[in-house]
Design a protein around this motif. Structure first.
Motif, PDB file in Angstrom:
ATOM      1  N   SER A  59       0.682  -1.253  -0.068  1.00  0.00           N
ATOM      2  CA  SER A  59      -0.114  -0.021  -0.002  1.00  0.00           C
ATOM      3  C   SER A  59       0.885   1.252   0.037  1.00  0.00           C
ATOM      4  O   SER A  59       0.668   2.217  -0.935  1.00  0.00           O
ATOM      5  N   LYS A  60       1.934   1.190   1.025  1.00  0.00           N
ATOM      6  CA  LYS A  60       2.614   2.212   0.966  1.00  0.00           C
ATOM      7  C   LYS A  60       3.749   2.623  -0.325  1.00  0.00           C
ATOM      8  O   LYS A  60       3.844   3.818  -0.733  1.00  0.00           O
ATOM      9  N   SER A  61       3.973   1.522  -0.978  1.00  0.00           N
ATOM     10  CA  SER A  61       4.890   1.645  -2.084  1.00  0.00           C
ATOM     11  C   SER A  61       3.799   2.338  -3.190  1.00  0.00           C
ATOM     12  O   SER A  61       4.427   2.970  -4.032  1.00  0.00           O
ATOM     13  N   GLU A  62       2.482   1.772  -3.351  1.00  0.00           N
ATOM     14  CA  GLU A  62       1.844   2.284  -4.419  1.00  0.00           C
ATOM     15  C   GLU A  62       1.262   3.681  -4.361  1.00  0.00           C
ATOM     16  O   GLU A  62       1.125   4.387  -5.204  1.00  0.00           O
ATOM     17  N   ASN A  63       1.079   4.163  -2.938  1.00  0.00           N
ATOM     18  CA  ASN A  63       0.623   5.387  -2.853  1.00  0.00           C
ATOM     19  C   ASN A  63       1.791   6.515  -2.490  1.00  0.00           C
ATOM     20  O   ASN A  63       1.507   7.674  -2.413  1.00  0.00           O
ATOM     21  N   GLY A  64       2.992   6.244  -2.583  1.00  0.00           N
ATOM     22  CA  GLY A  64       4.031   6.879  -2.329  1.00  0.00           C
ATOM     23  C   GLY A  64       4.708   7.410  -1.148  1.00  0.00           C
ATOM     24  O   GLY A  64       5.495   8.247  -1.026  1.00  0.00           O
ATOM     25  N   GLU A  65       4.217   6.817  -0.030  1.00  0.00           N
ATOM     26  CA  GLU A  65       4.539   6.857   1.332  1.00  0.00           C
ATOM     27  C   GLU A  65       5.923   6.221   1.623  1.00  0.00           C
ATOM     28  O   GLU A  65       6.458   6.735   2.530  1.00  0.00           O
ATOM     29  N   ARG A  66       6.296   5.368   0.792  1.00  0.00           N
ATOM     30  CA  ARG A  66       7.766   4.679   0.779  1.00  0.00           C
ATOM     31  C   ARG A  66       8.438   4.726  -0.724  1.00  0.00           C
ATOM     32  O   ARG A  66       7.507   4.510  -1.431  1.00  0.00           O
ATOM     33  N   ARG A  67       9.544   5.092  -0.885  1.00  0.00           N
ATOM     34  CA  ARG A  67       9.861   5.071  -2.238  1.00  0.00           C
ATOM     35  C   ARG A  67      10.404   3.519  -2.413  1.00  0.00           C
ATOM     36  O   ARG A  67      10.923   2.542  -1.551  1.00  0.00           O
ATOM     37  N   VAL A  68      10.387   3.085  -3.608  1.00  0.00           N
ATOM     38  CA  VAL A  68      10.511   1.748  -4.032  1.00  0.00           C
ATOM     39  C   VAL A  68      11.957   1.585  -4.474  1.00  0.00           C
ATOM     40  O   VAL A  68      12.426   2.471  -5.563  1.00  0.00           O
ATOM     41  N   ASP A  69      12.810   0.954  -4.252  1.00  0.00           N
ATOM     42  CA  ASP A  69      14.314   0.884  -4.630  1.00  0.00           C
ATOM     43  C   ASP A  69      14.329  -0.269  -5.714  1.00  0.00           C
ATOM     44  O   ASP A  69      13.415  -0.952  -6.095  1.00  0.00           O
ATOM     45  N   ALA A  70      15.469  -0.276  -6.175  1.00  0.00           N
ATOM     46  CA  ALA A  70      15.864  -1.012  -7.358  1.00  0.00           C
ATOM     47  C   ALA A  70      15.401  -2.694  -7.391  1.00  0.00           C
ATOM     48  O   ALA A  70      14.399  -2.933  -8.281  1.00  0.00           O
ATOM     49  N   LEU A  71      15.677  -3.321  -6.175  1.00  0.00           N
ATOM     50  CA  LEU A  71      15.528  -4.350  -6.105  1.00  0.00           C
ATOM     51  C   LEU A  71      14.036  -4.866  -5.888  1.00  0.00           C
ATOM     52  O   LEU A  71      13.388  -5.876  -6.258  1.00  0.00           O
ATOM     53  N   GLU A  72      13.564  -3.863  -5.336  1.00  0.00           N
ATOM     54  CA  GLU A  72      12.011  -4.005  -4.992  1.00  0.00           C
ATOM     55  C   GLU A  72      11.173  -3.835  -6.265  1.00  0.00           C
ATOM     56  O   GLU A  72      10.265  -4.706  -6.776  1.00  0.00           O
ATOM     57  N   LEU A  73      11.777  -3.074  -7.303  1.00  0.00           N
ATOM     58  CA  LEU A  73      11.115  -2.702  -8.468  1.00  0.00           C
ATOM     59  C   LEU A  73      11.403  -4.009  -9.203  1.00  0.00           C
ATOM     60  O   LEU A  73      10.244  -4.810 -10.160  1.00  0.00           O
TER      61      LEU A  73
END
Length: 95
Positions: A59-73
């Motif tokens: 949820s936080k990844s999708e709404n921008g509350e946390r940044r997605v790093d390269a490995l997560e992407l």
């Protein structure tokens, strides 16, 4: 430039991209991240389970509350069956 700026933001700013443009590009990235999950017919709960993360992480990844790093992407792209370029091509509307 403050040391706590995300690396991608720092790169954009050094290349003359405005903070407003950076924010616009990141919003497009977030839309694509959510759309890719929907295209894969997965709920946030299902994604969280498959990635071994709490639902709040998705949820936080999708709404921008946390940044997605390269490995997560990379993990999101693999799970959703999308190339990484799909998420980064912010000049073309999502399919």
């Amino acid at each position: 430039m403050p040391a706590n700026l995300p690396t991608l933001m720092s790169l954009y700013l050094r290349q003359g991209v405005s903070l407003q443009d950076y924010d616009s590009r990141y919003r497009q990235f977030l839309k694509r991240l959510r759309q890719a999950r929907l295209d894969a017919s997965l709920t946030q709960e299902q994604v969280a389970e498959r990635l071994g993360k709490p639902q709040s992480f998705i949820s936080k990844s999708e709404n921008g509350e946390r940044r997605v790093d390269a490995l997560e992407l990379e993990a999101f792209a693999s799970l959703y069956g999308k190339p990484i370029d799909y998420f980064l091509d912010t000049d073309t509307p999502p399919e």
